[in-house]
Design a protein around this motif. Structure first.
Motif, PDB file in Angstrom:
ATOM      1  N   GLU A 248     -37.336   6.347  18.609  1.00  0.00           N
ATOM      2  CA  GLU A 248     -38.610   6.705  19.233  1.00  0.00           C
ATOM      3  C   GLU A 248     -39.798   6.406  18.322  1.00  0.00           C
ATOM      4  N   LEU A 249     -40.890   6.001  18.936  1.00  0.00           N
ATOM      5  CA  LEU A 249     -42.196   5.955  18.293  1.00  0.00           C
ATOM      6  C   LEU A 249     -43.056   7.024  18.940  1.00  0.00           C
ATOM      7  N   ASN A 250     -43.639   7.915  18.118  1.00  0.00           N
ATOM      8  CA  ASN A 250     -44.397   9.044  18.645  1.00  0.00           C
ATOM      9  C   ASN A 250     -45.763   9.181  17.983  1.00  0.00           C
ATOM     10  N   ARG A 251     -46.717   9.659  18.763  1.00  0.00           N
ATOM     11  CA  ARG A 251     -47.981  10.149  18.216  1.00  0.00           C
ATOM     12  C   ARG A 251     -47.753  11.640  17.979  1.00  0.00           C
ATOM     13  N   VAL A 252     -47.817  12.070  16.719  1.00  0.00           N
ATOM     14  CA  VAL A 252     -47.366  13.406  16.351  1.00  0.00           C
ATOM     15  C   VAL A 252     -48.540  14.385  16.374  1.00  0.00           C
ATOM     16  N   LEU A 253     -48.539  15.255  17.371  1.00  0.00           N
ATOM     17  CA  LEU A 253     -49.617  16.209  17.572  1.00  0.00           C
ATOM     18  C   LEU A 253     -49.175  17.604  17.144  1.00  0.00           C
ATOM     19  N   PRO A 254     -50.112  18.445  16.706  1.00  0.00           N
ATOM     20  CA  PRO A 254     -49.741  19.760  16.165  1.00  0.00           C
ATOM     21  C   PRO A 254     -49.082  20.652  17.209  1.00  0.00           C
ATOM     22  N   GLY A 255     -47.971  21.259  16.803  1.00  0.00           N
ATOM     23  CA  GLY A 255     -47.296  22.235  17.641  1.00  0.00           C
ATOM     24  C   GLY A 255     -46.438  21.675  18.741  1.00  0.00           C
ATOM     25  N   ARG A 256     -46.350  20.360  18.855  1.00  0.00           N
ATOM     26  CA  ARG A 256     -45.630  19.763  19.978  1.00  0.00           C
ATOM     27  C   ARG A 256     -44.133  19.631  19.698  1.00  0.00           C
ATOM     28  N   ASN A 257     -43.379  19.663  20.787  1.00  0.00           N
ATOM     29  CA  ASN A 257     -41.933  19.504  20.757  1.00  0.00           C
ATOM     30  C   ASN A 257     -41.598  18.062  21.143  1.00  0.00           C
ATOM     31  N   TYR A 258     -40.815  17.353  20.290  1.00  0.00           N
ATOM     32  CA  TYR A 258     -40.459  15.964  20.556  1.00  0.00           C
ATOM     33  C   TYR A 258     -39.023  15.798  21.041  1.00  0.00           C
ATOM     34  N   GLY A 259     -38.386  16.936  21.383  1.00  0.00           N
ATOM     35  CA  GLY A 259     -37.221  16.884  22.244  1.00  0.00           C
ATOM     36  C   GLY A 259     -35.846  16.964  21.646  1.00  0.00           C
ATOM     37  N   TRP A 260     -35.639  16.372  20.481  1.00  0.00           N
ATOM     38  CA  TRP A 260     -34.273  16.291  19.954  1.00  0.00           C
ATOM     39  C   TRP A 260     -33.695  17.684  19.677  1.00  0.00           C
ATOM     40  N   PRO A 261     -32.427  17.930  20.031  1.00  0.00           N
ATOM     41  CA  PRO A 261     -31.473  17.064  20.738  1.00  0.00           C
ATOM     42  C   PRO A 261     -31.358  17.379  22.226  1.00  0.00           C
ATOM     43  N   VAL A 262     -32.389  18.007  22.772  1.00  0.00           N
ATOM     44  CA  VAL A 262     -32.332  18.430  24.174  1.00  0.00           C
ATOM     45  C   VAL A 262     -32.769  17.303  25.106  1.00  0.00           C
ATOM     46  N   ILE A 263     -33.842  16.627  24.718  1.00  0.00           N
ATOM     47  CA  ILE A 263     -34.385  15.525  25.510  1.00  0.00           C
ATOM     48  C   ILE A 263     -34.355  14.265  24.651  1.00  0.00           C
ATOM     49  N   THR A 264     -33.583  13.262  25.073  1.00  0.00           N
ATOM     50  CA  THR A 264     -33.412  12.049  24.274  1.00  0.00           C
ATOM     51  C   THR A 264     -32.877  10.911  25.137  1.00  0.00           C
ATOM     52  N   PHE A 265     -33.180   9.682  24.729  1.00  0.00           N
ATOM     53  CA  PHE A 265     -32.604   8.504  25.365  1.00  0.00           C
ATOM     54  C   PHE A 265     -31.287   8.099  24.698  1.00  0.00           C
ATOM     55  N   GLY A 266     -30.914   8.785  23.602  1.00  0.00           N
ATOM     56  CA  GLY A 266     -29.724   8.423  22.855  1.00  0.00           C
ATOM     57  C   GLY A 266     -28.445   8.963  23.479  1.00  0.00           C
ATOM     58  N   ARG A 267     -27.328   8.410  23.012  1.00  0.00           N
ATOM     59  CA  ARG A 267     -26.010   8.816  23.479  1.00  0.00           C
ATOM     60  C   ARG A 267     -25.107   9.163  22.300  1.00  0.00           C
ATOM     61  N   GLU A 268     -24.080   9.935  22.578  1.00  0.00           N
ATOM     62  CA  GLU A 268     -23.144  10.326  21.540  1.00  0.00           C
ATOM     63  C   GLU A 268     -22.437   9.103  20.966  1.00  0.00           C
ATOM     64  N   TYR A 269     -22.207   9.131  19.648  1.00  0.00           N
ATOM     65  CA  TYR A 269     -21.420   8.080  19.036  1.00  0.00           C
ATOM     66  C   TYR A 269     -19.985   8.105  19.577  1.00  0.00           C
ATOM     67  N   VAL A 270     -19.363   6.968  19.605  1.00  0.00           N
ATOM     68  CA  VAL A 270     -17.965   6.766  20.000  1.00  0.00           C
ATOM     69  C   VAL A 270     -17.768   6.969  21.508  1.00  0.00           C
ATOM     70  N   ILE A 271     -18.022   8.182  22.021  1.00  0.00           N
ATOM     71  CA  ILE A 271     -17.702   8.440  23.426  1.00  0.00           C
ATOM     72  C   ILE A 271     -18.809   7.985  24.371  1.00  0.00           C
ATOM     73  N   GLY A 272     -20.042   7.847  23.879  1.00  0.00           N
ATOM     74  CA  GLY A 272     -21.112   7.269  24.665  1.00  0.00           C
ATOM     75  C   GLY A 272     -21.712   8.142  25.739  1.00  0.00           C
ATOM     76  N   THR A 273     -21.400   9.440  25.749  1.00  0.00           N
ATOM     77  CA  THR A 273     -21.945  10.328  26.781  1.00  0.00           C
ATOM     78  C   THR A 273     -23.396  10.694  26.467  1.00  0.00           C
ATOM     79  N   ARG A 274     -24.109  11.113  27.506  1.00  0.00           N
ATOM     80  CA  ARG A 274     -25.490  11.547  27.355  1.00  0.00           C
ATOM     81  C   ARG A 274     -25.586  12.781  26.466  1.00  0.00           C
ATOM     82  N   ILE A 275     -26.683  12.888  25.741  1.00  0.00           N
ATOM     83  CA  ILE A 275     -26.944  14.058  24.904  1.00  0.00           C
ATOM     84  C   ILE A 275     -28.028  14.886  25.571  1.00  0.00           C
ATOM     85  N   GLY A 276     -27.856  16.199  25.610  1.00  0.00           N
ATOM     86  CA  GLY A 276     -28.898  17.086  26.108  1.00  0.00           C
ATOM     87  C   GLY A 276     -29.049  17.079  27.608  1.00  0.00           C
ATOM     88  N   GLU A 277     -30.284  17.386  28.047  1.00  0.00           N
ATOM     89  CA  GLU A 277     -30.565  17.604  29.461  1.00  0.00           C
ATOM     90  C   GLU A 277     -31.035  16.352  30.196  1.00  0.00           C
TER      91      GLU A 277
END
Length: 374
Positions: A248-277
């Motif tokens: 991810e590339l982010n503009r980092v603002l005070p107090g903000r939540n950038y999601g990991w590991p709940v909200i992400t485009f990434g997947r688990e290593y090896v098994i490839g399943t979605r991470i989070g919500e």
């Protein structure tokens, strides 16, 4: 290399003795010049006022590189580091008042009785004696899990002289990136003496029954290895590694939540399943850009120089896995185009030098590189 001394006393790097590599870009050719070699896993660099480079090697050494490419012996005074896996001696930056106080800051994996943690130290640089004096740790993560991955860590001073420190989630402790009582998976902001600025977003806030750590600036990060101030707004931008996609590339603002590991485009290593919500949530800041597959970004610089006028205002990001330099065109705070310059080496750090050129650290071959107009 030839060396030219300006009237200001700043050293100018001359042409390289080694054969240059010509890169074809969308806006003309550029020349990749080897400045220095023989380094062991170089991680970060900073330019001294006299033109020399101060750089770190991850195994725990700090060196100076002269304008003719000569690499110094290691500096004395560097503390012990946890040089395992991705850990070791990491970023380095000059104090905003370095010309008068000779102060630097550096981050490192600090060994502890139960593991290790990312820490930041302040020191006074004696460049002629190749020594660090008055070394003082000004910040350490409040958790020190075992393991050797995801330390962060970039150091960026804001316009008021406060220090941003990017901190990894330490891989196996990723859920702590959402906990405000933890420094894991956070970006913090501190004073040069380690004090907490009174306008930090969580100074007076609590997370349930657990007290929020007042140093925290933003949270929900995975492993931030690139950070820089937007030269127009003074805001912090940062990028971070995702797992199997979702860098991810982010503009980092005070107090903000950038999601990991709940909200992400990434997947688990090896098994490839979605991470989070999922990939989006109303209370989570969406990335300005995400890379899937992962390029493994490291190092980042906004370009404001005159050597490449066609690139002014662009953002440059190094890549480890894809061994490239990404040029991002920005409009209105958004990424509207990406060009990939194939370097063929793992690019660990990217800086704009005082000469207006782009400087790179080649981790693969232990070299300092410079990008010149062709």
């Amino acid at each position: 290399m030839s060396l030219v001394a300006l009237a200001t006393g700043v050293l100018v790097w001359g042409p390289a003795a080694a054969a240059d590599v010509v890169l074809r870009t969308e806006s003309g050719q550029a020349r990749l010049v080897e400045v220095a070699r023989g380094l062991d896993t170089p991680w970060a660099m900073a330019f001294l006022p006299d033109g020399r480079l101060l750089l770190t090697e991850r195994p725990g050494r700090m060196r100076l590189v002269a304008a003719d490419g000569t690499v110094s012996e290691p500096l004395a005074g560097v503390p012990e580091v946890h040089a395992r896996g991705q850990g070791g001696l990491l970023d380095v930056a000059l104090s905003p008042h370095f010309a008068t106080d000779r102060t630097i800051v550096f981050s490192f994996a600090q060994p502890t009785a139960s593991g290790a943690r990312t820490a930041v130290a302040r020191a006074r640089l004696d460049a002629e004696a190749l020594r660090l004096d008055d070394v003082t740790v000004i910040f350490s993560q409040n958790e020190d899990p075992s393991g050797n991955h995801h330390w962060g860590s970039r150091l960026v001073f804001d316009r008021e002289g406060r220090l941003f420190v990017t901190l990894g989630d330490r891989f196996h402790s990723r859920d702590r990136a959402q906990a405000l009582d933890s420094h894991l998976g956070k970006i913090v902001r501190i004073g040069l003496d380690g004090s907490v600025p009174g306008d930090n977003p969580f100074v007076r806030q609590a997370d349930g029954d657990a007290k929020a750590q007042p140093e925290i600036w933003s949270y929900g990060h995975r492993n931030v290895q690139g950070a820089a101030l937007d030269p127009l707004t003074g805001e912090l931008w940062a990028h971070e590694h995702g797992p199997q996609g979702g860098d991810e590339l982010n503009r980092v603002l005070p107090g903000r939540n950038y999601g990991w590991p709940v909200i992400t485009f990434g997947r688990e290593y090896v098994i490839g399943t979605r991470i989070g919500e999922g990939t989006a949530r109303a209370d989570v800041e969406p990335p300005l850009k995400q890379w899937t597959p992962s390029i493994a970004p490291s190092g980042m610089a906004f370009y404001t120089g005159d050597a490449f006028p066609q690139w002014k205002g662009n953002l440059f990001v190094g890549a480890l896995k894809f061994q490239l330099l990404a040029r991002l065109v920005l409009e209105g705070g958004k990424v509207v185009h990406e060009e990939r310059l194939d370097i063929g080496k793992r690019i660990r750090d990217v800086r704009q030098g005082p000469d207006g050129r782009l400087w790179l650290l080649d981790e693969s071959d232990g070299r300092v590189l410079r990008l010149d107009p062709a």
